[in-house]
Design an enzyme around this catalytic site. Structure first.
Site, PDB file in Angstrom:
ATOM      1  N   CYS A  83       3.781 -18.192  -6.156  1.00  0.00           N
ATOM      2  CA  CYS A  83       4.293 -18.103  -4.793  1.00  0.00           C
ATOM      3  C   CYS A  83       3.187 -18.446  -3.787  1.00  0.00           C
ATOM      4  CB  CYS A  83       4.938 -16.744  -4.559  1.00  0.00           C
ATOM      5  SG  CYS A  83       6.235 -16.838  -3.314  1.00  0.00           S
TER       6      CYS A  83
ATOM      7  N   LYS B 208       3.853  27.888 -15.189  1.00  0.00           N
ATOM      8  CA  LYS B 208       4.399  28.428 -13.934  1.00  0.00           C
ATOM      9  C   LYS B 208       4.956  27.351 -12.990  1.00  0.00           C
ATOM     10  CE  LYS B 208       3.910  32.450 -12.829  1.00  0.00           C
ATOM     11  NZ  LYS B 208       4.680  33.507 -13.479  1.00  0.00           N
ATOM     12  N   PRO B 209       4.228  26.236 -12.747  1.00  0.00           N
ATOM     13  CA  PRO B 209       4.802  25.229 -11.837  1.00  0.00           C
ATOM     14  C   PRO B 209       6.165  24.731 -12.329  1.00  0.00           C
ATOM     15  CG  PRO B 209       2.497  24.717 -12.329  1.00  0.00           C
ATOM     16  CD  PRO B 209       2.881  25.850 -13.229  1.00  0.00           C
TER      17      PRO B 209
ATOM     18  N   GLU C  72       6.929 -13.621 -13.216  1.00  0.00           N
ATOM     19  CA  GLU C  72       6.559 -12.299 -13.758  1.00  0.00           C
ATOM     20  C   GLU C  72       7.741 -11.335 -13.786  1.00  0.00           C
ATOM     21  OE1 GLU C  72       5.787 -13.516 -10.816  1.00  0.00           O
ATOM     22  OE2 GLU C  72       5.559 -12.001  -9.256  1.00  0.00           O
TER      23      GLU C  72
ATOM     24  N   TYR D  51       0.833  -1.212   0.000  1.00  0.00           N
ATOM     25  CA  TYR D  51       0.000   0.000   0.000  1.00  0.00           C
ATOM     26  C   TYR D  51       0.861   1.254   0.000  1.00  0.00           C
ATOM     27  CZ  TYR D  51      -4.255  -2.621   0.864  1.00  0.00           C
ATOM     28  OH  TYR D  51      -5.307  -3.476   0.722  1.00  0.00           O
TER      29      TYR D  51
ATOM     30  N   HIS E 286       8.840 -16.419  -8.885  1.00  0.00           N
ATOM     31  CA  HIS E 286       8.116 -15.288  -9.468  1.00  0.00           C
ATOM     32  C   HIS E 286       8.481 -15.100 -10.946  1.00  0.00           C
ATOM     33  CE1 HIS E 286       6.355 -13.487  -5.814  1.00  0.00           C
ATOM     34  NE2 HIS E 286       7.357 -14.108  -5.219  1.00  0.00           N
TER      35      HIS E 286
END
Ligand code: GLN
Length: 542
Positions: free
Chosen positions: A381, A189-190, A509, A54, A507
């Protein structure tokens, strides 16, 4: 001598520095240069291995077992060359090295300070890969310019620019040009502010790459050039793309590679050789069929948590000329009562990696459905561990079978800790990490997919298949079709009577790239496509 390109970010995070870095690297590689990319992250964790998905999305694992930022996955997928421990450095790693040296007495009584000791260590690490013979090293600096924690990194770039010959260092600044709908205007501007912040720290970007939802007019480009002190051709438009794999081509049209090479005094080499890349893009954009794959996990609201799996689907979909529609299914909400309804529309099921108890029973219920209904199944896994548990409970009748990760007192620990893991209390970097060999069984599905007796794949887990239960499982129809040649640990399980049922402890991937789509994903999608075209023929339960 290697040349160094630094990529910094301004205005906001999530602008896609990783993709811009990888795209530039791809173009330079396609012109014949040897290129690598590294990421410097300003947070204090020694590596992202201990970070919750997260917080930080997926943790990407390298061949040599480093737990790293997910941008390294993009680097590998674009460049098709492996990264290493050295390609990801954090503030935590820098301080750890400096503090260890201080304890050893290496600073000979000096006061140890951010400047020069921390910045020296950053500079040393920035040049490590350059010393390995690459023509060009691209360094992506994580975070946004102006963050307090980024300061030592920007200062290290300033010092390197000063120390190295002018042409050996280049700074590319990625920024956002927001569009104000009410005013119907793009705003610079930013960007002006973030470049000003950079110059206050002594670093003047050579190239400004502008993320924008609308094309940059010549006036806007001129304005950015004027206020940011760069030539107009060094203002690069990075318009939103339909896929990240399009970005190298957009950057080529904008001549980002050419401008970099000119500024570094390097020959342009040949025109970028991107025929394989373009062929992949064509297949990706014009699919002939579609499959729906259920991704069963507990972080499904978070795209970045399963980044490499989603990208591996994109690669495998292109090979099969079919669009892979990923249906995110939260494992916590799968129950025996609703599993039919949730999974029946799918053409394949991938049970994702993960840790901890949450959502576990939902995963097991999903595996059972796939096994009994002949739905193509791919467990990675934790997904493989759940397949072993499901088989033990529902085929062998071992009630309460579990992994000791979730149930330390299970009567049937079919997934258990190895002796070597039992003593370990420290969390960081202590799992089984990185590449391990695996021998595939003759005549197995996995052998026919890989076409190799010995394969090597990357790992990131603590628990293992418990071989005490192996012969019972094999007698009941599950095959351990991949084993570690040294330890005998089970790395792959499959159900030979099922149309496609594979669980892998590793894994795969992490090794799928545009130029080398992973064979397990390619065959899984092929099986899902066959299922989509003829679902009823699969329904033979095993
Ligand atoms: N939690 C499991 C283990 O540590 C699986 C880890 C994973 O899926 N990466 O063994």
């Amino acid at each position: 001598m290697a040349k160094y390109i630094f990529v910094t970010g301004g205005v906001t995070s999530s602008l896609g520095k990783g993709i811009i870095s990888a795209s530039l690297a791809k173009l330079l590689q396609a012109r014949g240069f040897s290129v690598t990319i590294q990421k410097f992250d300003p947070y204090i964790n020694v590596d992202p291995g201990t970070l919750n998905p997260y917080e930080h999305g997926e943790c990407y694992v390298t061949e040599d077992g480093a737990e790293t930022d997910l941008d390294l996955g993009h680097y590998e997928r674009f460049l098709n060359i492996p990264t290493t421990q050295a390609n990801n450095v954090t503030t935590g790693k820098i301080y750890q090295t400096v503090i260890n040296k201080e304890r050893e007495g290496a600073y000979l009584g000096k006061t140890v300070q951010v400047i020069p000791h921390i910045t020296d260590e950053i500079k040393r690490r920035m040049q490590l890969l350059g010393a390995q013979g690459y023509d060009i090293v691209i360094t992506e600096i994580g975070g946004t310019v102006g963050d307090i924690e980024s300061l030592p990194f920007i200062e290290a770039v300033r010092q390197l620019q000063w120390e190295l010959p002018d042409e050996d260092c280049l700074v590319v600044h990625l920024t956002l040009i927001p569009y104000l709908r009410a005013a119907k205007e793009l705003k610079t501007k930013p960007t002006q502010h973030s470049v000003k912040l950079m110059s206050e720290n002594g670093v003047n970007p050579d190239i400004i790459v502008c993320r924008t939802e609308h094309p940059l007019s010549p006036e806007i480009r001129r304005k950015i050039a004027l206020f940011c002190n760069v030539k107009q051709e060094a203002v690069i438009e990075a318009a939103d793309a339909s896929t990240i794999y399009e970005v190298p081509l957009t950057m080529m049209r904008e001549q980002l590679d050419v401008i970099c090479l000119r500024k570094m005094g390097l020959p342009l080499g040949h025109e970028p050789e991107l025929s394989a890349w373009k062929a992949f893009l064509d297949k990706l954009k014009y699919p002939k069929a579609k499959v729906s794959i259920g991704l069963i996990g507990k972080y499904i609201e978070l795209q970045d948590a399963y980044k490499s799996i989603l990208e591996a689907f994109v690669h495998a979909g292109a090979v099969n000329e079919c669009k892979v529609e990923v249906v995110n299914i939260h494992s916590e909400f799968i129950t025996p009562d609703n599993v039919d309804e949730k999974l029946a529309p799918l053409d394949g099921l991938l049970v994702a990696p993960g840790f901890g108890l949450r959502g576990i029973e939902g995963k097991i219920t999903a595996v059972r459905y796939a096994r009994e209904q002949g739905l193509p199944f791919f467990g990675i896994c934790l997904g493989m561990q759940m397949a072993a548990i499901e088989f033990s409970r529902n085929v062998l009748g071992l009630k309460g079978a579990h992994s000791t990760e979730m149930d330390p007192n299970t009567p049937y620990p079919v997934i258990d800790l190895m002796e070597g893991q039992k003593e370990i209390t420290e969390k960081g970097g202590t799992m089984r990490l990185g590449a391990y060999d695996c021998d595939t069984a003759p005549g197995s599905l996995v052998r026919s997919i890989y076409q190799h007796a010995r394969i090597s794949e990357r790992h990131r887990h603590r628990w293992e298949f418990n071989n005490v239960y192996l012969s019972d499982m094999e007698q009941a129809g599950m095959l351990a079709s991949g084993r570690n040649p040294e330890t005998g640990l089970v790395e792959v399980i499959e159900l030979p009577k099922h149309p496609f049922f594979i669980g892998v402890q590793f894994h795969p991937e992490l090794k799928s790239t545009v130029e080398n789509p992973h064979p397990l994903f390619v065959h899984f999608i092929a099986a899902a496509r066959a299922h989509a075209e003829n679902p009823s023929s699969d329904r033979k339960s095993s």
